[in-house]
Every structure is written in C-alpha cells, then in structure tokens.
Design an enzyme around this catalytic site. Structure first.
Site, PDB file in Angstrom:
ATOM      1  N   ASP A   1       0.850  -1.193   0.000  1.00  0.00           N
ATOM      2  CA  ASP A   1       0.000   0.000   0.000  1.00  0.00           C
ATOM      3  C   ASP A   1       0.878   1.234   0.000  1.00  0.00           C
ATOM      4  OD1 ASP A   1      -2.052   2.102   0.905  1.00  0.00           O
ATOM      5  OD2 ASP A   1      -3.269   0.290   0.846  1.00  0.00           O
TER       6      ASP A   1
ATOM      7  N   ASP B   1       5.208   1.270  -5.939  1.00  0.00           N
ATOM      8  CA  ASP B   1       4.147   1.746  -6.831  1.00  0.00           C
ATOM      9  C   ASP B   1       3.870   0.647  -7.845  1.00  0.00           C
ATOM     10  OD1 ASP B   1       2.497   2.951  -8.668  1.00  0.00           O
ATOM     11  OD2 ASP B   1       3.884   4.570  -9.182  1.00  0.00           O
ATOM     12  N   ILE B   2       2.753  -0.051  -7.701  1.00  0.00           N
ATOM     13  CA  ILE B   2       2.475  -1.225  -8.521  1.00  0.00           C
ATOM     14  C   ILE B   2       2.120  -0.861  -9.957  1.00  0.00           C
ATOM     15  CG2 ILE B   2       1.908  -2.827  -6.686  1.00  0.00           C
ATOM     16  CD1 ILE B   2      -0.832  -0.923  -8.505  1.00  0.00           C
TER      17      ILE B   2
ATOM     18  N   ASN C   1      -5.580  -5.512  -6.218  1.00  0.00           N
ATOM     19  CA  ASN C   1      -6.719  -4.842  -5.588  1.00  0.00           C
ATOM     20  C   ASN C   1      -6.572  -3.324  -5.553  1.00  0.00           C
ATOM     21  OD1 ASN C   1      -9.046  -4.705  -3.416  1.00  0.00           O
ATOM     22  ND2 ASN C   1      -7.281  -3.715  -2.441  1.00  0.00           N
TER      23      ASN C   1
ATOM     24  N   TYR D   1     -12.943   5.085 -14.399  1.00  0.00           N
ATOM     25  CA  TYR D   1     -12.902   3.907 -13.525  1.00  0.00           C
ATOM     26  C   TYR D   1     -13.560   2.704 -14.198  1.00  0.00           C
ATOM     27  CZ  TYR D   1     -14.055   1.128  -9.318  1.00  0.00           C
ATOM     28  OH  TYR D   1     -14.213   0.129  -8.383  1.00  0.00           O
TER      29      TYR D   1
ATOM     30  N   LYS E   1     -11.886  -0.846 -15.229  1.00  0.00           N
ATOM     31  CA  LYS E   1     -12.379  -2.093 -14.639  1.00  0.00           C
ATOM     32  C   LYS E   1     -12.897  -3.055 -15.705  1.00  0.00           C
ATOM     33  CE  LYS E   1     -11.596  -1.426 -10.242  1.00  0.00           C
ATOM     34  NZ  LYS E   1     -10.549  -2.231  -9.567  1.00  0.00           N
TER      35      LYS E   1
ATOM     36  N   THR F   1     -16.519   0.902   1.374  1.00  0.00           N
ATOM     37  CA  THR F   1     -15.127   1.321   1.419  1.00  0.00           C
ATOM     38  C   THR F   1     -15.067   2.823   1.202  1.00  0.00           C
ATOM     39  OG1 THR F   1     -14.728   1.134  -0.970  1.00  0.00           O
ATOM     40  CG2 THR F   1     -14.492  -0.888   0.349  1.00  0.00           C
TER      41      THR F   1
END
Length: 302
Positions: free
Chosen positions: A37, A73-74, A100, A171, A175, A205
């Site tokens: 994270d 940083d993915i 995720n 978004y 997705k 969330t």
C-alpha cells in the site's frame, strides 16, 4: 491449519478496505502475506507513506501470522518488479497475487480532465497488468525449470466495469479492461500452472461511501452485508489449492451472495449473404434487438 496454509500471497492496496480484509483473512488461513500500500488518499493524492501497510502487518503478527509491508508503486514497471521480488526475498516464493489497489476521481465524461483519466486508468489497469506480468514471468521460469506451479491471480473488477456507472467513465473503462485482461491471462497462463480469475465486489469502502452512501450504510443490527470482510472468503478460496479447476471467471460478491457474471457472448445474427444496403440495415437491427435480451442498466442511469 488453514485453507492456504504455507502459501505466499501478495495483496496490493492492502492497507485499508477490502484489501486489508483480504490480507487479514489470508493470514488467518495460514498464508504468509506481502501487504502492499502507498497510503495515499482516496483520489490518489497526498504523501506516500507505508504506515497503513505496516499497521496491517502488525495486526497480522499480533495473532501469530507472518507478513511484511511493501510500499512499491504497482503501476510502475520497476515498482511491480520490486513487489514480486519482495515476496521472493521475504518468503522464498510466490503462490498468489491479489490485484486490488486503486483510487477514484469521479466526474462526468464531458467534464473529465486528461489527468483524471490517465491517473485512474494507470492505477487500475496498468496497476493490474504490471504485477501480473512480473509474477507471470516468475512462474513461467519456475515451470520451464521443471518445478510444479500451482499459482493464482485474483483481479479486482467492478460492477462499474461490467455494467457501467454514470460519472465513472475512467474507472469503469479500466475495470472493464481488467475483466477482459483476466480472460486473456487465464488462457495464456494456464500452460504454466496459473489460474486467473476476477471479482466484482460490492462493499462499504472509501470508494463507495460517497456516491453510494445510502446503499452502503451500516445496519442498526444484524448482518452487515456491506462489510468489506464479506468479500474475502471467496478471494481466499480462489487463492487456495482447492480452486485449481476454476479459471477465467468473473465473480460478483456482495454480503452473503456469490454470483458468476456472464460476459459478452455472441447474440442473435442475421446474414444477408451479400453487402448490406444502408436502407436495409435498420429493419434488420430492429429485428435483432427484439430477439436479444435487454441489457442490465448502467448504475446511476435515470
């Protein structure tokens, strides 16, 4: 012993919300977990900090589990490679990658700026591809070296990606791309002993408590269907050895409900046997639409 006892798991975006619940449940079920994270705000802004990742690691260690924190940083090529290396360095292997991480910058398409589009697509779509690619390369090397690979990738799509969501064009597009990439990756990586599935979760969330506050409200009593922890049992099972026969599927999960989403399929067709005249297309299309099932509505549609 738990259902994933001894397996090494990476969870991205695991400092809060659904990702945190994934990391905790994997650890409870015996996995060794890399908690990734950056600690940024809901919109991706703010100073990066590994504090939220470290706090989840401390929770895991407090009940006897094994975990390490990671702040790569993915969505960067080197960061994704570093994430995979962190699992290998800490635990000597990797069995499960749970993609995720993400954030939102909601705006109607005609008002959306270029940076709002680029940043959201980057963190979600590239942020799934880059770790998947580096993990996949590791498993391919293992397979070619003669080692038995029994690995898992669980991606995170969304109802916004499957059906669309007003005000979330960036978004939803990312997705939707994740869902399609999941299907492709499942086919490409099966030869190496890797399954690839995705979830489309609904839970309370930081991303949902704004636009869907009424739907996500906590109940006064009884089962909290919107608690993010309800999503994790499916994800943990998909990461287990028991799930090796399941790949290329998109699961919807909300509260106590698990469903399988049916994606794009070939529908009714008409073949004229020759090039169409534009004037003849309208009646043919009307006939096809009459035969085809109605699409589910876009979230937020009037």
């Amino acid at each position: 012993m738990g259902i994933v006892d001894g397996r090494v798991v990476i969870v991205t975006g695991a400092g809060r919300g659904i990702g945190r619940e994934h990391a905790l449940e994997f650890a409870r079920q015996g996995a060794r977990v890399v908690v990734n994270d950056l600690g940024v705000e809901l919109d991706g802004a703010g100073n990066r900090t590994s504090e939220v990742a470290r706090s989840v690691v401390e929770e895991i260690r407090a009940f006897g589990g094994e975990a390490v924190a990671n702040g790569d940083d993915i969505a960067s090529w080197d960061g994704a490679a570093g994430l995979i290396r962190s699992a290998l360095d800490a635990f000597g292997g990797l069995h499960v990658l749970v993609n995720n991480a993400g954030f939102v910058r909601d705006r109607m398409l005609v008002s959306m700026g270029e940076q709002e589009w680029d940043d959201v697509v980057r963190v979600h779509l590239k942020g799934h591809f880059a770790p998947l690619r580096h993990a996949g390369a590791y498993w391919r090397e293992q397979s070619k070296a003669g080692h038995t690979v029994d690995a898992r990738i669980i991606n995170t799509s969304s109802g916004a990606g499957l059906l669309g969501s007003v005000g979330q064009g960036n978004y939803g597009a990312a997705k939707g791309g994740i869902a399609t990439m999941t299907l492709i990756a499942a086919e490409e990586m099966a030869r190496y002993g890797v399954t690839v599935n995705a979830i489309a979760p609904a839970a309370r969330t930081r991303m949902t408590e704004g636009p869907f506050a009424a739907m996500m409200a906590k109940p006064e009593s009884g089962f909290d269907a919107m608690h993010p922890g309800n999503v994790s049992p499916l994800v943990v099972w998909l990461g287990s050895a028991e799930a090796r026969h399941v790949t290329g599927r998109i699961f919807e999960v909300e509260g106590g409900v698990i469903g399988v989403a049916n994606g794009w399929t070939h529908g009714p067709r008409v073949d004229r046997g020759a090039r169409w005249d534009p004037a003849e297309v309208g009646p043919a299309v009307d006939k096809l639409l009459a035969e085809a099932p109605d699409a589910d509505p876009v979230y937020g549609a009037s």
